[in-house]
Scaffold this active site. Structure first.
Site, PDB file in Angstrom:
ATOM      1  N   THR A 123     -20.067   0.127  -0.045  1.00  0.00           N
ATOM      2  CA  THR A 123     -19.835  -0.627   1.191  1.00  0.00           C
ATOM      3  C   THR A 123     -19.382   0.341   2.280  1.00  0.00           C
ATOM      4  O   THR A 123     -18.698   1.332   1.988  1.00  0.00           O
ATOM      5  CB  THR A 123     -18.770  -1.713   0.929  1.00  0.00           C
ATOM      6  N   GLN A 150      -5.435 -15.130 -22.471  1.00  0.00           N
ATOM      7  CA  GLN A 150      -4.136 -15.352 -23.118  1.00  0.00           C
ATOM      8  C   GLN A 150      -3.169 -16.156 -22.263  1.00  0.00           C
ATOM      9  O   GLN A 150      -2.403 -16.952 -22.789  1.00  0.00           O
ATOM     10  CB  GLN A 150      -3.506 -13.997 -23.487  1.00  0.00           C
ATOM     11  N   TYR A 192       8.591  -6.423  -7.733  1.00  0.00           N
ATOM     12  CA  TYR A 192       9.204  -7.764  -7.759  1.00  0.00           C
ATOM     13  C   TYR A 192       9.472  -8.225  -6.341  1.00  0.00           C
ATOM     14  O   TYR A 192       9.916  -7.439  -5.510  1.00  0.00           O
ATOM     15  CB  TYR A 192      10.543  -7.726  -8.506  1.00  0.00           C
ATOM     16  N   ASP A 248       0.861  -1.196   0.000  1.00  0.00           N
ATOM     17  CA  ASP A 248       0.000   0.000   0.000  1.00  0.00           C
ATOM     18  C   ASP A 248       0.889   1.234   0.000  1.00  0.00           C
ATOM     19  O   ASP A 248       1.900   1.266   0.712  1.00  0.00           O
ATOM     20  CB  ASP A 248      -0.903  -0.027   1.253  1.00  0.00           C
ATOM     21  N   LYS A 260     -11.433   1.219 -14.091  1.00  0.00           N
ATOM     22  CA  LYS A 260     -11.939  -0.061 -13.575  1.00  0.00           C
ATOM     23  C   LYS A 260     -12.461  -0.935 -14.727  1.00  0.00           C
ATOM     24  O   LYS A 260     -12.320  -2.162 -14.695  1.00  0.00           O
ATOM     25  CB  LYS A 260     -13.054   0.178 -12.553  1.00  0.00           C
ATOM     26  N   TYR A 311     -11.984   7.013 -12.862  1.00  0.00           N
ATOM     27  CA  TYR A 311     -12.273   5.839 -12.032  1.00  0.00           C
ATOM     28  C   TYR A 311     -13.036   4.786 -12.837  1.00  0.00           C
ATOM     29  O   TYR A 311     -12.613   3.631 -12.939  1.00  0.00           O
ATOM     30  CB  TYR A 311     -13.086   6.271 -10.807  1.00  0.00           C
ATOM     31  N   TYR A 319      -5.671 -11.480 -19.459  1.00  0.00           N
ATOM     32  CA  TYR A 319      -4.749 -12.432 -18.822  1.00  0.00           C
ATOM     33  C   TYR A 319      -5.401 -13.797 -18.635  1.00  0.00           C
ATOM     34  O   TYR A 319      -4.726 -14.828 -18.689  1.00  0.00           O
ATOM     35  CB  TYR A 319      -4.248 -11.874 -17.473  1.00  0.00           C
ATOM     36  N   LEU A 340      -6.741  -4.583  -4.667  1.00  0.00           N
ATOM     37  CA  LEU A 340      -7.717  -3.587  -4.202  1.00  0.00           C
ATOM     38  C   LEU A 340      -7.195  -2.158  -4.345  1.00  0.00           C
ATOM     39  O   LEU A 340      -7.953  -1.210  -4.156  1.00  0.00           O
ATOM     40  CB  LEU A 340      -8.058  -3.834  -2.716  1.00  0.00           C
TER      41      LEU A 340
HETATM   42  P1  NAD Z   1      -9.665   2.849   0.474  1.00  0.00           P
HETATM   43  O1  NAD Z   1      -9.321   4.159  -0.138  1.00  0.00           O
HETATM   44  O2  NAD Z   1      -9.949   2.797   1.913  1.00  0.00           O
HETATM   45  O3  NAD Z   1      -8.551   1.764   0.145  1.00  0.00           O
HETATM   46  C1  NAD Z   1      -7.776   1.781  -1.029  1.00  0.00           C
HETATM   47  C2  NAD Z   1      -6.333   1.514  -0.619  1.00  0.00           C
HETATM   48  O4  NAD Z   1      -5.520   1.481  -1.799  1.00  0.00           O
HETATM   49  C3  NAD Z   1      -5.761   2.607   0.280  1.00  0.00           C
HETATM   50  O5  NAD Z   1      -5.139   2.012   1.392  1.00  0.00           O
HETATM   51  C4  NAD Z   1      -4.753   3.319  -0.614  1.00  0.00           C
HETATM   52  O6  NAD Z   1      -3.704   3.913   0.125  1.00  0.00           O
HETATM   53  C5  NAD Z   1      -4.312   2.215  -1.528  1.00  0.00           C
HETATM   54  N1  NAD Z   1      -3.774   2.639  -2.816  1.00  0.00           N
HETATM   55  C6  NAD Z   1      -4.342   3.484  -3.710  1.00  0.00           C
HETATM   56  N2  NAD Z   1      -3.558   3.594  -4.795  1.00  0.00           N
HETATM   57  C7  NAD Z   1      -2.461   2.792  -4.566  1.00  0.00           C
HETATM   58  C8  NAD Z   1      -1.294   2.466  -5.319  1.00  0.00           C
HETATM   59  N3  NAD Z   1      -1.079   3.001  -6.535  1.00  0.00           N
HETATM   60  N4  NAD Z   1      -0.392   1.618  -4.781  1.00  0.00           N
HETATM   61  C9  NAD Z   1      -0.594   1.071  -3.557  1.00  0.00           C
HETATM   62  N5  NAD Z   1      -1.695   1.327  -2.808  1.00  0.00           N
HETATM   63  C10 NAD Z   1      -2.607   2.189  -3.307  1.00  0.00           C
HETATM   64  O7  NAD Z   1     -10.922   2.292  -0.361  1.00  0.00           O
HETATM   65  P2  NAD Z   1     -11.784   0.971  -0.157  1.00  0.00           P
HETATM   66  O8  NAD Z   1     -13.181   1.388  -0.018  1.00  0.00           O
HETATM   67  O9  NAD Z   1     -11.177   0.079   0.832  1.00  0.00           O
HETATM   68  O10 NAD Z   1     -11.644   0.329  -1.608  1.00  0.00           O
HETATM   69  C11 NAD Z   1     -10.864  -0.832  -1.861  1.00  0.00           C
HETATM   70  C12 NAD Z   1     -11.141  -1.317  -3.278  1.00  0.00           C
HETATM   71  O11 NAD Z   1     -12.528  -1.670  -3.410  1.00  0.00           O
HETATM   72  C13 NAD Z   1     -10.859  -0.266  -4.343  1.00  0.00           C
HETATM   73  O12 NAD Z   1     -10.288  -0.898  -5.465  1.00  0.00           O
HETATM   74  C14 NAD Z   1     -12.236   0.256  -4.695  1.00  0.00           C
HETATM   75  O13 NAD Z   1     -12.285   0.723  -6.019  1.00  0.00           O
HETATM   76  C15 NAD Z   1     -13.104  -0.981  -4.501  1.00  0.00           C
HETATM   77  N6  NAD Z   1     -14.499  -0.631  -4.208  1.00  0.00           N
HETATM   78  C16 NAD Z   1     -14.856  -0.125  -3.004  1.00  0.00           C
HETATM   79  C17 NAD Z   1     -16.174   0.227  -2.777  1.00  0.00           C
HETATM   80  C18 NAD Z   1     -16.659   0.765  -1.451  1.00  0.00           C
HETATM   81  O14 NAD Z   1     -17.833   1.138  -1.349  1.00  0.00           O
HETATM   82  N7  NAD Z   1     -15.870   0.805  -0.413  1.00  0.00           N
HETATM   83  C19 NAD Z   1     -17.129   0.071  -3.794  1.00  0.00           C
HETATM   84  C20 NAD Z   1     -16.701  -0.416  -5.026  1.00  0.00           C
HETATM   85  C21 NAD Z   1     -15.383  -0.784  -5.216  1.00  0.00           C
END
Ligand code: NAD
Ligand code: UDP
Length: 312
Positions: A175, A162, A62, A31, A149, A145, A159, A73
């Site tokens: 959520t 292929q 790596y 993260d 996605k 966004y 992936y 995520l």
């Molecule tokens: P969040 O912002 O709390 O968590 C996302 C995490 O990703 C954070 O800890 C952030 O620091 C980290 N991050 C972002 N870009 C990064 C990068 N380039 N490298 C490393 N870490 C990185 O959000 P969340 O609600 O926990 O969401 C988690 C996943 O679930 C996301 O992919 C989000 O799109 C998806 N999602 C969440 C919801 C929701 O309602 N919470 C709904 C749909 C999809």
């Protein structure tokens, strides 16, 4: 198993880390802390099965260890943040997904993408089933966004086709729950924090737009079940109890006992007018459906924010 979680210090990711460690797995959490926090994982840092790596997954990554699962995520996830950081959002969705899929391919690991209901955009079909292709602007402010996605899903299936990577795609609907950041900007955390601080609740637009809110414990169970079945198609994970944003504000005022007022601010561009998952597939394939009523989930979330804000 050895499980790599990108975005593991965020809201959903931190809960997943706890759950997987409790099951005896080894977790590698990557993260860059852009929206996540070490606070969310502080109790895990001493666990010898937990390895935290502060790193931006948009860059090549790596490491030597074997991995059985990659759970991807990492993404800016709240409109407040992805509207401010559109390029970082695209990089996580495109390059981050590419890197995580590369790891899964090289390590012969299974791969799960945290996708989103946003891939349906401002939907013309209601509720949204997985076979709906969506109504998405490729140029609007949310496109960073939504389109990253959608491209992440396309990469995942490239992936799969292929390189035969064994993939899962969870289309997560709104959520909420403990570990959301108080400044996250999403509606549940905003309203609860505003109510607890006796500030006006900020309803964007007239509040007639709807969402369907899933409590974190239910989502975690859905994700776990998705990893346990042989289903490479996308699956909606969300609660089908739909409320308007004005109704949500009313419920949060009632449950917090707050005397805050509501104020109406302008509606952000391209804000979807309604959203509700069709979870027929999740019920059939995973035997899963959410159990937590909105009122109950909000009560637990309010308790969390009371402690977090020192109100208890
Ligand atoms: P969040 O912002 O709390 O968590 C996302 C995490 O990703 C954070 O800890 C952030 O620091 C980290 N991050 C972002 N870009 C990064 C990068 N380039 N490298 C490393 N870490 C990185 O959000 P969340 O609600 O926990 O969401 C988690 C996943 O679930 C996301 O992919 C989000 O799109 C998806 N999602 C969440 C919801 C929701 O309602 N919470 C709904 C749909 C999809
Ligand atoms: N919203 C609101 N007030 C806020 C934050 C959000 O009225 O303080 C609205 C927002 O315009 C949207 C809904 O609540 O219609 C859900 O917003 P959120 O940012 O939580 O997630 P989205 O579903 O839009 O990704």
């Amino acid at each position: 198993m050895n499980i790599l979680i990108s975005g593991g210090a965020g809201f959903i990711g931190s809960h997943l880390c706890v759950k997987l460690l409790a099951k005896g797995h080894r977790v590698i959490c990557v993260d860059n802390l852009i929206t996540g926090s070490k606070e969310n994982i502080k109790e895990l840092l001493d666990n010898s099965n937990f390895n935290f790596i502060e790193f931006d997954i948009s860059g090549p990554f790596y490491f030597k260890e074997d991995v059985d699962w990659v759970l991807h995520l990492a993404s800016l996830a709240s409109p407040k943040y992805y509207l401010n950081y559109p390029i970082k959002t695209l990089k996580s969705g495109l390059l981050g997904t590419y890197n995580c899929l590369g790891i899964a391919k090289n390590k012969k690991a299974k791969f799960l993408l945290a996708s989103t209901s946003e891939i349906y955009g401002d939907p013309l079909v209601h509720p949204q089933p997985e076979n709906y292709w969506g109504n998405v602007s490729s140029t609007g402010p949310r496109s960073c966004y939504d389109e990253s996605k959608r491209a992440a899903e396309a990469l995942t299936y490239a992936y799969f086709r292929q390189h035969s990577v064994d993939v899962r795609v969870a289309r997560i609907f709104n959520t909420y729950g403990p570990n959301m950041h108080p400044d996250d900007g999403r509606v549940v955390s905003n309203f609860i924090v505003q109510a607890l601080k006796s500030k006006d609740l900020t309803i964007y637009g007239d509040g007639k737009q709807s969402r369907s809110f899933c409590y974190i414990d239910d989502l975690l169970e859905g994700i776990q079940k998705l990893t346990e079945v042989d289903c490479t198609e996308p699956v909606n994970l969300g609660n089908s109890e739909e409320v308007t944003i004005a109704e949500l504000a009313e419920l949060i005022l009632k449950e917090t006992g707050s005397s805050s007022l509501v104020k109406n601010l302008s509606l952000p561009a391209d804000d979807p007018k309604k959203r509700k998952p069709d979870i027929t597939k999740a019920k059939e394939v995973l035997g899963w459906q959410p159990k937590t009523e909105l009122k109950k989930g909000l009560q637990k979330t309010i308790e969390y924010f009371k402690k977090k804000l020192g109100k208890k």
